[in-house]
Scaffold this motif. Structure first.
Motif, short mmCIF file in Angstrom:
data_model
loop_
_atom_site.label_atom_id
_atom_site.label_comp_id
_atom_site.label_asym_id
_atom_site.label_seq_id
_atom_site.Cartn_x
_atom_site.Cartn_y
_atom_site.Cartn_z
N ALA A 11 0.85 -1.19 0.00
CA ALA A 11 0.00 0.00 0.00
C ALA A 11 0.88 1.24 0.00
N ASP A 12 2.04 1.12 -0.63
CA ASP A 12 3.01 2.21 -0.63
C ASP A 12 3.77 2.23 -1.95
N VAL A 13 4.58 3.29 -2.12
CA VAL A 13 5.44 3.42 -3.29
C VAL A 13 6.87 3.55 -2.77
N ASP A 14 7.73 2.64 -3.21
CA ASP A 14 9.14 2.68 -2.83
C ASP A 14 9.82 3.74 -3.67
N LEU A 15 10.43 4.73 -3.03
CA LEU A 15 11.08 5.83 -3.74
C LEU A 15 12.57 5.59 -3.95
N GLY A 16 13.03 4.40 -3.63
CA GLY A 16 14.42 4.03 -3.89
C GLY A 16 15.38 4.44 -2.78
N GLU A 17 16.46 3.70 -2.70
CA GLU A 17 17.50 4.02 -1.71
C GLU A 17 18.11 5.38 -2.05
N GLN A 18 18.27 6.20 -1.03
CA GLN A 18 18.89 7.52 -1.19
C GLN A 18 20.14 7.57 -0.32
N ARG A 19 21.11 8.38 -0.73
CA ARG A 19 22.33 8.55 0.06
C ARG A 19 22.38 9.96 0.61
N ALA A 20 22.75 10.08 1.86
CA ALA A 20 22.92 11.37 2.51
C ALA A 20 24.38 11.49 2.93
N THR A 21 24.94 12.66 2.69
CA THR A 21 26.32 12.92 3.08
C THR A 21 26.34 14.18 3.95
N PRO A 22 26.27 14.00 5.26
CA PRO A 22 26.25 15.17 6.15
C PRO A 22 27.60 15.89 6.15
N ALA A 23 27.57 17.16 6.53
CA ALA A 23 28.80 17.95 6.60
C ALA A 23 29.79 17.33 7.58
N ASN A 24 29.25 16.80 8.68
CA ASN A 24 30.08 16.13 9.69
C ASN A 24 29.55 14.72 9.87
N GLY A 25 30.43 13.75 9.81
CA GLY A 25 29.99 12.37 10.00
C GLY A 25 30.03 11.58 8.70
N ALA A 26 29.68 10.32 8.82
CA ALA A 26 29.75 9.40 7.70
C ALA A 26 28.47 9.45 6.85
N ALA A 27 28.62 9.16 5.57
CA ALA A 27 27.49 9.06 4.66
C ALA A 27 26.63 7.86 5.07
N TYR A 28 25.35 7.93 4.77
CA TYR A 28 24.45 6.83 5.11
C TYR A 28 23.32 6.75 4.09
N SER A 29 22.65 5.62 4.07
CA SER A 29 21.50 5.41 3.19
C SER A 29 20.21 5.66 3.94
N TRP A 30 19.20 6.11 3.22
CA TRP A 30 17.85 6.21 3.77
C TRP A 30 16.89 5.70 2.71
N PHE A 31 15.71 5.27 3.14
CA PHE A 31 14.82 4.51 2.28
C PHE A 31 13.40 5.08 2.27
N PRO A 32 13.19 6.19 1.57
CA PRO A 32 11.88 6.83 1.58
C PRO A 32 10.81 6.02 0.85
#
Length: 71
Positions: free
Chosen positions: A33-54
């Motif tokens: 009952a949803d739409v997968d918007l695909g894995e996204q990557r975030a690269t914060p100014a401080n800290g390690a990059a990470y994936s998020w799954f909207p």
């Protein structure tokens, strides 16, 4: 059909980032009952990059009505 840009990951709750709630209206989502918007990557100014799954509501009209009602 227009394509909506995803909100900034920093503006979303953990539940929205993990795909448990809609990125637009925060409504709880269920598989199928949803739409997968695909894995996204975030690269914060401080800290390690990470994936998020909207994910978003499959019923775009219902989602839009909830988005308008959200303060």
């Amino acid at each position: 059909m227009s394509v909506r840009a995803l909100p900034a990951v920093t503006e979303l709750t953990e539940q929205q980032q993990r795909g448990w709630r809609c990125v637009w209206c925060r409504h709880p989502l269920a598989t199928g009952a949803d739409v997968d918007l695909g894995e996204q990557r975030a690269t914060p100014a401080n800290g390690a990059a990470y994936s998020w799954f909207p994910r978003a509501c499959a019923d775009t009209e219902e989602c839009a009505s909830r988005t308008v009602a959200t303060p």
